[in-house]
Design a protein around this motif. Structure first.
Motif, PDB file in Angstrom:
ATOM      1  N   MET A   1     -20.836 -11.119 -27.498  1.00  0.00           N
ATOM      2  CA  MET A   1     -20.061 -10.172 -28.554  1.00  0.00           C
ATOM      3  C   MET A   1     -18.577 -10.581 -28.345  1.00  0.00           C
ATOM      4  O   MET A   1     -17.721 -10.085 -27.246  1.00  0.00           O
ATOM      5  CB  MET A   1     -20.468  -8.436 -28.541  1.00  0.00           C
ATOM      6  CG  MET A   1     -19.649  -7.789 -29.725  1.00  0.00           C
ATOM      7  SD  MET A   1     -21.154  -6.350 -29.823  1.00  0.00           S
ATOM      8  CE  MET A   1     -22.344  -6.589 -29.612  1.00  0.00           C
ATOM      9  N   ALA A   2     -18.156 -10.612 -29.628  1.00  0.00           N
ATOM     10  CA  ALA A   2     -16.722 -11.130 -29.472  1.00  0.00           C
ATOM     11  C   ALA A   2     -16.494  -9.792 -29.155  1.00  0.00           C
ATOM     12  O   ALA A   2     -16.155  -8.363 -30.524  1.00  0.00           O
ATOM     13  CB  ALA A   2     -16.392 -11.336 -30.635  1.00  0.00           C
ATOM     14  N   PRO A   3     -14.750  -8.857 -28.672  1.00  0.00           N
ATOM     15  CA  PRO A   3     -14.322  -8.006 -28.857  1.00  0.00           C
ATOM     16  C   PRO A   3     -13.889  -7.745 -30.278  1.00  0.00           C
ATOM     17  O   PRO A   3     -13.065  -8.651 -30.689  1.00  0.00           O
ATOM     18  CB  PRO A   3     -13.056  -7.630 -28.037  1.00  0.00           C
ATOM     19  CG  PRO A   3     -12.722  -9.478 -27.710  1.00  0.00           C
ATOM     20  CD  PRO A   3     -14.091 -10.358 -27.862  1.00  0.00           C
ATOM     21  N   ALA A 290     -30.609 -10.573 -25.133  1.00  0.00           N
ATOM     22  CA  ALA A 290     -29.643 -11.595 -24.415  1.00  0.00           C
ATOM     23  C   ALA A 290     -29.769 -12.726 -25.681  1.00  0.00           C
ATOM     24  O   ALA A 290     -28.998 -13.618 -25.439  1.00  0.00           O
ATOM     25  CB  ALA A 290     -30.330 -12.601 -23.227  1.00  0.00           C
ATOM     26  N   GLY A 291     -30.634 -12.775 -26.309  1.00  0.00           N
ATOM     27  CA  GLY A 291     -31.278 -13.486 -27.441  1.00  0.00           C
ATOM     28  C   GLY A 291     -29.776 -13.472 -28.550  1.00  0.00           C
ATOM     29  O   GLY A 291     -29.274 -13.978 -29.524  1.00  0.00           O
ATOM     30  N   THR A 292     -29.813 -11.683 -28.358  1.00  0.00           N
ATOM     31  CA  THR A 292     -28.492 -11.089 -29.562  1.00  0.00           C
ATOM     32  C   THR A 292     -27.438 -11.774 -29.241  1.00  0.00           C
ATOM     33  O   THR A 292     -26.538 -12.529 -30.334  1.00  0.00           O
ATOM     34  CB  THR A 292     -28.807  -9.363 -29.694  1.00  0.00           C
ATOM     35  OG1 THR A 292     -30.418  -9.211 -29.826  1.00  0.00           O
ATOM     36  CG2 THR A 292     -27.762  -9.065 -30.264  1.00  0.00           C
ATOM     37  N   ALA A 293     -27.006 -11.738 -28.146  1.00  0.00           N
ATOM     38  CA  ALA A 293     -25.824 -12.274 -27.721  1.00  0.00           C
ATOM     39  C   ALA A 293     -25.486 -13.795 -27.853  1.00  0.00           C
ATOM     40  O   ALA A 293     -24.898 -14.170 -27.955  1.00  0.00           O
ATOM     41  CB  ALA A 293     -25.333 -12.148 -26.095  1.00  0.00           C
ATOM     42  N   ALA A 294     -26.497 -14.365 -27.425  1.00  0.00           N
ATOM     43  CA  ALA A 294     -26.185 -16.029 -27.393  1.00  0.00           C
ATOM     44  C   ALA A 294     -26.248 -16.015 -28.724  1.00  0.00           C
ATOM     45  O   ALA A 294     -25.897 -17.087 -29.600  1.00  0.00           O
ATOM     46  CB  ALA A 294     -27.392 -17.076 -26.862  1.00  0.00           C
ATOM     47  N   GLY A 295     -26.944 -15.415 -30.170  1.00  0.00           N
ATOM     48  CA  GLY A 295     -26.932 -16.037 -31.422  1.00  0.00           C
ATOM     49  C   GLY A 295     -26.002 -15.133 -32.172  1.00  0.00           C
ATOM     50  O   GLY A 295     -25.579 -14.367 -33.391  1.00  0.00           O
ATOM     51  N   ASP A 296     -24.961 -14.444 -31.153  1.00  0.00           N
ATOM     52  CA  ASP A 296     -24.448 -13.753 -32.049  1.00  0.00           C
ATOM     53  C   ASP A 296     -23.977 -14.424 -33.781  1.00  0.00           C
ATOM     54  O   ASP A 296     -23.741 -13.044 -34.433  1.00  0.00           O
ATOM     55  CB  ASP A 296     -22.911 -13.484 -31.151  1.00  0.00           C
ATOM     56  CG  ASP A 296     -22.462 -11.759 -31.710  1.00  0.00           C
ATOM     57  OD1 ASP A 296     -22.480 -10.805 -31.899  1.00  0.00           O
ATOM     58  OD2 ASP A 296     -21.018 -11.688 -31.168  1.00  0.00           O
ATOM     59  N   LEU A 297     -23.131 -15.641 -33.911  1.00  0.00           N
ATOM     60  CA  LEU A 297     -22.322 -15.975 -34.169  1.00  0.00           C
ATOM     61  C   LEU A 297     -23.440 -16.234 -35.616  1.00  0.00           C
ATOM     62  O   LEU A 297     -23.369 -16.676 -36.593  1.00  0.00           O
ATOM     63  CB  LEU A 297     -21.539 -17.185 -33.910  1.00  0.00           C
ATOM     64  CG  LEU A 297     -20.841 -17.248 -33.089  1.00  0.00           C
ATOM     65  CD1 LEU A 297     -19.711 -17.973 -33.373  1.00  0.00           C
ATOM     66  CD2 LEU A 297     -19.449 -16.580 -33.586  1.00  0.00           C
ATOM     67  N   ILE A 298     -24.684 -16.087 -35.172  1.00  0.00           N
ATOM     68  CA  ILE A 298     -25.980 -16.239 -36.251  1.00  0.00           C
ATOM     69  C   ILE A 298     -25.974 -14.969 -37.398  1.00  0.00           C
ATOM     70  O   ILE A 298     -26.268 -14.067 -37.106  1.00  0.00           O
ATOM     71  CB  ILE A 298     -26.673 -16.994 -36.140  1.00  0.00           C
ATOM     72  CG1 ILE A 298     -27.048 -18.140 -34.511  1.00  0.00           C
ATOM     73  CG2 ILE A 298     -27.413 -17.482 -36.815  1.00  0.00           C
ATOM     74  CD1 ILE A 298     -27.972 -18.531 -34.385  1.00  0.00           C
TER      75      ILE A 298
END
Length: 355
Positions: A1-3, A290-298
């Motif tokens: 997740m971007a700060p 983990a899936g949420t972090a991997a797809g944070d830009l989606i």
């Protein structure tokens, strides 16, 4: 997740200073608004196109997964969840309440009406859950909505602290999730190692934001690069230093919200007919995180969390259809609350700032 950089929240909150009134009663017309920065506009268009493309890929991936496992099985699994929907809604509402409580504590000693705090968190829910990198964007919006009550600098400091706490409070649950995955899998698995690495990254990112915001160099950076936010740099530093880097009670409130998410996954496991219990609930939480972090830009992480659950199906003791049904139910729950947030933004009037 971007700060969330302090500058971003401060820039969202800052307002222009109209300056002193002209003498002699002469009317002075305001200068015309500056033309939009062409390179910035091009970057915004490219970013929008990238997010749209990622969203399309996510939807395509979800459609392929549903087709692979069978739409009929998916529909049957989702239908079985109907009696549990009120409980899931109550858990999600309680989770939002925990975040509201954390923000309220951070606002002290300035008083923000409880109804206004709740309104702010409800109307920012669609931003956080549906937008790419939604958490930083949502905290910036919260800062803008809080600024009439606590001031722009304090609102920026609260947004930065909230971003740090969001990362830090997720780390203990992710660590427990990794331990649960190690236990369920009977040893080391790539998924458990990935969740463990995610927990370490959460700690590093959360502490990094908390301590970077307290450095005077950050104020100098803001002053050099953001004309409007630069005016708030000194006040922002004062506001940040009013509380410890990791405030205890807001951290506890945020941690309780994450625990409620793990409970949600436990309920969803029971809904689809799988073995439940604390270990399974934590393991499912770790897969979802983990899936949420991997797809944070989606947008909405559609496709990313679904793929994570499909890969973890056997480890969680699920069929592929049941695993994807869990992630789909999470999407539907978030979509329902996002629609409620959009409706609230249209009809829920803002409470006036306290005198």
């Amino acid at each position: 997740m971007a700060p969330l950089p302090p500058a971003r929240a401060a820039e969202e909150c800052a307002g222009g200073d109209p300056g002193p009134a002209p003498s002699g009663g002469a009317r002075v017309h305001a200068p015309p608004p500056a033309a939009p920065d062409a390179p910035a506009a091009r970057r915004a268009r490219r970013k929008a196109l990238l997010h749209a493309a990622l969203g399309g890929l996510g939807l395509a991936a979800l459609a392929a997964l549903i087709r692979h496992v069978g739409a009929a099985e998916m529909l049957a699994a989702v239908t079985r969840a109907a009696p549990f929907v009120p409980f899931l809604i109550a858990l999600e509402a309680a989770r939002i309440g925990c975040e509201t409580l954390a923000t309220g504590v951070l606002c002290a000693p300035r008083r923000v009406p409880i109804a206004e705090l709740l309104r702010i968190h409800v109307v920012t829910y669609p931003v956080i859950t549906l937008m790419p990198a939604g958490r930083p964007a949502g905290e910036a919006v919260k800062a803008a909505l809080l600024s009439p009550h606590v001031g722009a600098a304090h609102a920026a400091a609260i947004a930065t602290t909230n971003q740090s706490l969001t990362l830090l409070c997720s780390a203990p649950l992710s660590l427990l999730a990794a331990i649960a995955l190690f236990h369920i899998g009977g040893g080391t698995s790539p998924l458990a190692l990935g969740v463990l690495a995610h927990a370490a990254l959460l700690v590093a990112s959360g502490l990094g934001i908390a301590f970077a915001a307290r450095q005077r160099a950050a104020s100098a950076w803001i002053t050099r690069r953001f004309a409007r936010a630069g005016q708030l740099a000194a006040a922002f530093q004062e506001a940040v230093h009013e509380r410890p880097p990791v405030p205890a009670w807001p951290f506890v409130a945020c941690l309780a919200g994450r625990a409620l998410q793990a409970v949600q996954y436990g309920v969803l496991l029971a809904v689809v007919g799988a073995e439940s219990g604390p270990l399974r609930a934590l393991a499912a939480y770790g897969v979802g995180a983990a899936g949420t972090a991997a797809g944070d830009l989606i947008p909405g992480q559609v496709g990313a969390t679904d793929g994570a659950f499909a890969l973890a199906a056997s480890l969680l003791g699920l069929t592929e259809s049941s695993a994807i049904a869990i992630s789909l139910l999470v999407h539907l729950l978030q979509a329902a609350f996002a629609l409620a947030g959009i409706a609230a933004a249209l009809v829920w009037r803002r409470s006036p700032p306290a005198p």
